[in-house]
Design a protein around this motif. Structure first.
Motif, PDB file in Angstrom:
ATOM      1  N   ALA B 147       2.912 -21.623  77.013  1.00 16.62           N
ATOM      2  CA  ALA B 147       4.274 -21.151  77.246  1.00 16.62           C
ATOM      3  C   ALA B 147       5.204 -21.565  76.100  1.00 16.62           C
ATOM      4  O   ALA B 147       6.067 -20.802  75.671  1.00 16.62           O
ATOM      5  CB  ALA B 147       4.809 -21.699  78.570  1.00 16.62           C
ATOM      6  N   PHE B 148       4.995 -22.774  75.614  1.00 19.50           N
ATOM      7  CA  PHE B 148       5.815 -23.241  74.500  1.00 19.50           C
ATOM      8  C   PHE B 148       5.567 -22.360  73.269  1.00 19.50           C
ATOM      9  O   PHE B 148       6.507 -21.901  72.625  1.00 19.50           O
ATOM     10  CB  PHE B 148       5.472 -24.704  74.198  1.00 19.50           C
ATOM     11  N   SER B 149       4.301 -22.100  72.988  1.00 15.58           N
ATOM     12  CA  SER B 149       3.972 -21.256  71.834  1.00 15.58           C
ATOM     13  C   SER B 149       4.539 -19.852  72.005  1.00 15.58           C
ATOM     14  O   SER B 149       5.020 -19.252  71.043  1.00 15.58           O
ATOM     15  CB  SER B 149       2.461 -21.165  71.662  1.00 15.58           C
ATOM     16  N   VAL B 150       4.479 -19.336  73.227  1.00  9.27           N
ATOM     17  CA  VAL B 150       5.018 -17.996  73.484  1.00  9.27           C
ATOM     18  C   VAL B 150       6.537 -17.973  73.248  1.00  9.27           C
ATOM     19  O   VAL B 150       7.078 -17.014  72.716  1.00  9.27           O
ATOM     20  CB  VAL B 150       4.662 -17.540  74.923  1.00  9.27           C
ATOM     21  N   SER B 151       7.205 -19.067  73.599  1.00  7.23           N
ATOM     22  CA  SER B 151       8.658 -19.103  73.411  1.00  7.23           C
ATOM     23  C   SER B 151       9.024 -19.135  71.923  1.00  7.23           C
ATOM     24  O   SER B 151      10.178 -18.973  71.548  1.00  7.23           O
ATOM     25  CB  SER B 151       9.274 -20.304  74.142  1.00  7.23           C
ATOM     26  N   LEU B 152       8.005 -19.335  71.052  1.00 13.70           N
ATOM     27  CA  LEU B 152       8.253 -19.372  69.607  1.00 13.70           C
ATOM     28  C   LEU B 152       7.895 -18.059  68.913  1.00 13.70           C
ATOM     29  O   LEU B 152       8.090 -17.912  67.712  1.00 13.70           O
ATOM     30  CB  LEU B 152       7.393 -20.474  68.963  1.00 13.70           C
ATOM     31  N   LEU B 153       7.359 -17.095  69.687  1.00 10.58           N
ATOM     32  CA  LEU B 153       6.829 -15.860  69.110  1.00 10.58           C
ATOM     33  C   LEU B 153       7.797 -15.146  68.176  1.00 10.58           C
ATOM     34  O   LEU B 153       7.419 -14.635  67.139  1.00 10.58           O
ATOM     35  CB  LEU B 153       6.437 -14.883  70.233  1.00 10.58           C
ATOM     36  N   HIS B 154       9.062 -15.098  68.559  1.00  9.36           N
ATOM     37  CA  HIS B 154      10.040 -14.323  67.785  1.00  9.36           C
ATOM     38  C   HIS B 154      10.748 -15.194  66.760  1.00  9.36           C
ATOM     39  O   HIS B 154      11.828 -14.863  66.296  1.00  9.36           O
ATOM     40  CB  HIS B 154      11.043 -13.650  68.728  1.00  9.36           C
ATOM     41  N   ASN B 155      10.115 -16.333  66.456  1.00 12.25           N
ATOM     42  CA  ASN B 155      10.617 -17.227  65.425  1.00 12.25           C
ATOM     43  C   ASN B 155      12.074 -17.649  65.639  1.00 12.25           C
ATOM     44  O   ASN B 155      12.908 -17.544  64.738  1.00 12.25           O
ATOM     45  CB  ASN B 155      10.463 -16.540  64.056  1.00 12.25           C
ATOM     46  N   PRO B 156      12.390 -18.150  66.832  1.00  6.60           N
ATOM     47  CA  PRO B 156      13.770 -18.547  67.110  1.00  6.60           C
ATOM     48  C   PRO B 156      14.131 -19.823  66.352  1.00  6.60           C
ATOM     49  O   PRO B 156      13.245 -20.601  66.008  1.00  6.60           O
ATOM     50  CB  PRO B 156      13.757 -18.826  68.615  1.00  6.60           C
ATOM     51  N   GLN B 157      15.407 -20.021  66.113  1.00  2.00           N
ATOM     52  CA  GLN B 157      15.844 -21.214  65.390  1.00  2.00           C
ATOM     53  C   GLN B 157      16.031 -22.404  66.318  1.00  2.00           C
ATOM     54  O   GLN B 157      15.935 -23.543  65.909  1.00  2.00           O
ATOM     55  CB  GLN B 157      17.151 -20.912  64.631  1.00  2.00           C
ATOM     56  N   ILE B 158      16.332 -22.097  67.581  1.00  2.00           N
ATOM     57  CA  ILE B 158      16.574 -23.158  68.553  1.00  2.00           C
ATOM     58  C   ILE B 158      15.682 -22.927  69.770  1.00  2.00           C
ATOM     59  O   ILE B 158      15.544 -21.795  70.231  1.00  2.00           O
ATOM     60  CB  ILE B 158      18.057 -23.153  69.006  1.00  2.00           C
ATOM     61  N   ILE B 159      15.090 -23.999  70.280  1.00  2.00           N
ATOM     62  CA  ILE B 159      14.244 -23.860  71.461  1.00  2.00           C
ATOM     63  C   ILE B 159      14.781 -24.729  72.586  1.00  2.00           C
ATOM     64  O   ILE B 159      14.989 -25.925  72.412  1.00  2.00           O
ATOM     65  CB  ILE B 159      12.788 -24.244  71.150  1.00  2.00           C
ATOM     66  N   PHE B 160      15.010 -24.100  73.734  1.00  4.10           N
ATOM     67  CA  PHE B 160      15.476 -24.802  74.930  1.00  4.10           C
ATOM     68  C   PHE B 160      14.291 -25.049  75.856  1.00  4.10           C
ATOM     69  O   PHE B 160      13.599 -24.101  76.237  1.00  4.10           O
ATOM     70  CB  PHE B 160      16.521 -23.961  75.662  1.00  4.10           C
ATOM     71  N   LEU B 161      14.067 -26.294  76.202  1.00  8.35           N
ATOM     72  CA  LEU B 161      12.939 -26.650  77.061  1.00  8.35           C
ATOM     73  C   LEU B 161      13.467 -27.361  78.299  1.00  8.35           C
ATOM     74  O   LEU B 161      14.058 -28.433  78.198  1.00  8.35           O
ATOM     75  CB  LEU B 161      11.976 -27.576  76.308  1.00  8.35           C
ATOM     76  N   ASP B 162      13.247 -26.743  79.472  1.00  8.04           N
ATOM     77  CA  ASP B 162      13.773 -27.316  80.713  1.00  8.04           C
ATOM     78  C   ASP B 162      12.633 -28.003  81.465  1.00  8.04           C
ATOM     79  O   ASP B 162      11.798 -27.331  82.062  1.00  8.04           O
ATOM     80  CB  ASP B 162      14.406 -26.196  81.556  1.00  8.04           C
ATOM     81  N   GLU B 163      12.587 -29.303  81.422  1.00  7.86           N
ATOM     82  CA  GLU B 163      11.518 -30.100  82.040  1.00  7.86           C
ATOM     83  C   GLU B 163      10.132 -29.539  81.743  1.00  7.86           C
ATOM     84  O   GLU B 163       9.365 -29.227  82.653  1.00  7.86           O
ATOM     85  CB  GLU B 163      11.720 -30.173  83.557  1.00  7.86           C
ATOM     86  N   PRO B 164       9.781 -29.448  80.480  1.00 10.44           N
ATOM     87  CA  PRO B 164       8.522 -28.784  80.122  1.00 10.44           C
ATOM     88  C   PRO B 164       7.278 -29.557  80.539  1.00 10.44           C
ATOM     89  O   PRO B 164       6.209 -28.978  80.657  1.00 10.44           O
ATOM     90  CB  PRO B 164       8.592 -28.701  78.598  1.00 10.44           C
ATOM     91  N   THR B 165       7.390 -30.868  80.792  1.00  7.24           N
ATOM     92  CA  THR B 165       6.181 -31.670  81.013  1.00  7.24           C
ATOM     93  C   THR B 165       6.052 -32.222  82.431  1.00  7.24           C
ATOM     94  O   THR B 165       5.206 -33.070  82.675  1.00  7.24           O
ATOM     95  CB  THR B 165       6.132 -32.857  80.041  1.00  7.24           C
ATOM     96  N   GLY B 166       6.871 -31.750  83.374  1.00  8.88           N
ATOM     97  CA  GLY B 166       6.809 -32.262  84.746  1.00  8.88           C
ATOM     98  C   GLY B 166       5.423 -32.084  85.353  1.00  8.88           C
ATOM     99  O   GLY B 166       4.910 -30.978  85.398  1.00  8.88           O
TER     100      GLY B 166
END
Lengths: 300, 244
Positions: B147-166
């Motif tokens: 999911a983290f890698s998918v959130s990077l697909l469009h090469n965003p400059q900022i990544i928001f992660l909401d409790e990614p490791t719960g």
């Protein structure tokens, strides 16, 4: 009359959720099942609360067999599942009343047991359960699980997604329930909560890795453990990863916890290696292992 | 902060009726920073984050994300950021490959690019054998990494992660943070919430929200010095009150 689990196995299609596990929970004990999502914790809870039948093995809860005497178990255990499963459309008080009635009792009869928890949500007793905040839902669910004065209480990940302050309060509550003679089996993915249990079982991929008191498990860590720090953490992780004497290197708060594959490891060698790789502000000190260190070593 | 800001928040407020969820908060996040956004349940973190990713309108105040105003340019904000949460990440009944293709399409990537990205991503995660398996069959830790890698697909400059490791196992949790570090190293800005206080120590700076306000904001080291304690967990316990 706690819990006894003997050689329990359970599979779903091709996935083995529990692989021949055995353990005992003594009466009055606060026993923790510590393991990540997917370890098999919920499957085990469902077997012990008679909601699921194991493929193999035997288990008793409060002296009753989970298969032959499942009805008795249901009368004598309280179960708080991981997912909020009260009636969202009933109010706080209606939910509690409902569960009391089902078990042939009344709120008044066992009010003493839940009082401490329930008073915190009593001001909202006319609110629908679905409209409560996370922390209040948790307190209501616990009240409902306790209203028939169970001998054994099952709590499946009661603190997942809960902030550290509320988690601390919740554990203080469990300690007080334990003092009233209730046997408690609780699961959690938070390794720091393990220290609060009398004994714990570390569980991963359907296997129990270790069962003992938190103290003994911590002390059973098989290697010397060092905490390492340098100015550039990311580079430090990478360089430790490619160091020939590294057995493990895991970020741990502001430090990296490091163990060596060399029995004669000398911390000076590591300092030199890091200096040679351009690191500054290097600290390497021996440190005491935590439950989480042990868990990671066992599951490596 | 002198260097360029990825996020600038000024007097941001959100009220729901008589309730003030976010109360006049101001802070800046520098480019390439790993910023930890902490707080108790109900402190207002999610509401604040929703405003920053352009899906909730502030009652008052200003917020700029990737140089776009979150109110007047919400759509541009969405295109410039990646977002992943613990709750919704991927489609369980699509395979890993299908999820990547689907989200690549949503982000407007060209077919050829999606192909290249899919290969790269599967390589980087070491998921060759799992690429055609349903996401639902993966352990949670792996799901979160994908999911983290998918959130990077469009090469965003900022990544928001909401409790990614719960709920993720301890080893995978650390591998996840190594991925975060790597992206920060590549210049991406990371905005992350967590209930694991050891993870708060991995952030360049953290803020702690209490009852809608930012009560503390500094490096973990400075916060520990300020509150005269040894760990971020103790800082958190000192600051965060339970609002219920």
């Amino acid at each position: 009359m706690g819990i006894s689990v003997k050689n329990i196995s359970k599979s779903y299609d091709k996935v083995m959720a529990l692989k021949n596990i055995s353990f005992e929970v003594k009466p009055g004990e606060l026993f923790g099942l510590i393991g990540p999502d997917g370890a098999g914790k919920t499957t085990l809870f469902r077997i012990l609360t008679t909601l699921l039948i194991a493929n193999e093995g035997e288990a008793t809860v409060a002296g009753y067999n989970v298969i032959k005497e499942y009805k008795s178990i249901r009368n004598h255990v309280g179960y708080m599942p991981g997912r909020f499963s009260l009636y969202q459309d009933l109010t706080v008080e209606e939910n509690l009343n409902f569960f009391a009635t089902i078990f042939g009792t009344t709120i008044a009869e066992n009010y003493d047991l839940i009082k401490e928890i329930y008073v915190q949500i009593e001001p909202f007793k006319d609110r629908r359960a679905g409209k409560l905040s996370g922390g209040m839902k948790q307190k209501l669910a616990l009240s409902c699980a306790l209203i028939h004065k169970p001998k054994v209480l099952f709590l499946d990940e009661p603190t997942t997604g809960v902030d550290p302050v509320s988690r601390k309060e919740f554990w203080e509550m469990l300690k007080r329930l334990q003092k009233k003679g209730i046997t408690i089996l609780v699961s959690t993915p938070y390794m720091d909560e393990a220290a609060l249990c009398d004994r714990i079982a570390l569980i991963q991929d359907g296997n129990i890795l270790e069962i003992d008191t938190p103290e003994v498990i911590k002390n059973s860590f098989p290697k010397r453990l060092f905490k390492v720090k340098a100015a550039e953490t990311f580079k430090l992780i990478q360089d430790l990863g490619s160091y020939e004497q590294t057995h493990s290197a895991y970020p741990f708060g502001e430090y990296i916890h490091f163990t060596s594959n060399n029995v004669d490891f000398n911390a000076k060698d590591l300092v030199q290696y890091l200096q040679a790789n351009g690191h500054t502000d290097i600290e390497v000190n021996e440190t005491a292992p935590t439950i989480e260190d042990t868990f990671m070593e066992l599951s490596k | 902060m002198n260097k360029e800001n990825a996020i600038t928040v000024k007097d941001l407020t959100k009220t729901f009726g008589a309730f003030t969820a976010v109360n006049n908060i101001s802070f800046e996040v520098g480019k390439g920073e790993v910023f930890g956004f902490l707080g108790a349940n109900g402190a207002g973190k999610t509401t604040a984050m929703k405003m920053l990713i352009g899906i909730l309108k502030p009652t008052s105040g200003i917020a700029t994300v990737a140089n776009f105003d979150v109110i007047s340019h919400a759509e541009d904000v969405k295109k410039s950021i990646g977002y992943m949460s613990q709750r919704f990440s991927l489609y369980n009944d699509l395979t890993i490959k299908e999820n990547i293709t689907f989200f690549g399409g949503i982000y407007g990537l060209k077919k050829a690019d999606i192909k290249v990205k899919t290969k790269e991503l599967i390589e980087e995660l070491g998921l060759h054998d799992e690429a055609n398996k349903l996401v639902g069959a993966l352990p949670l830790g792996w799901k979160q990494k994908v999911a983290f890698s998918v959130s990077l697909l469009h090469n965003p400059q900022i990544i928001f992660l909401d409790e990614p490791t719960g709920g993720v196992d301890p080893i995978t949790r650390r591998q996840f943070w190594e991925m975060i570090y790597r992206e920060a190293h590549r210049g991406k800005t990371i905005f992350v919430t967590t209930h694991y206080m050891d993870e708060a120590e991995y952030c360049d700076r953290v803020s702690i929200m209490v009852e809608g306000k930012i009560e503390a904001l500094d490096t973990p080291k400075n916060l520990k010095t300020l509150y005269k304690v040894d760990t971020m967990n103790q800082v958190f316990l000192k600051l965060a009150r339970n609002i219920e």
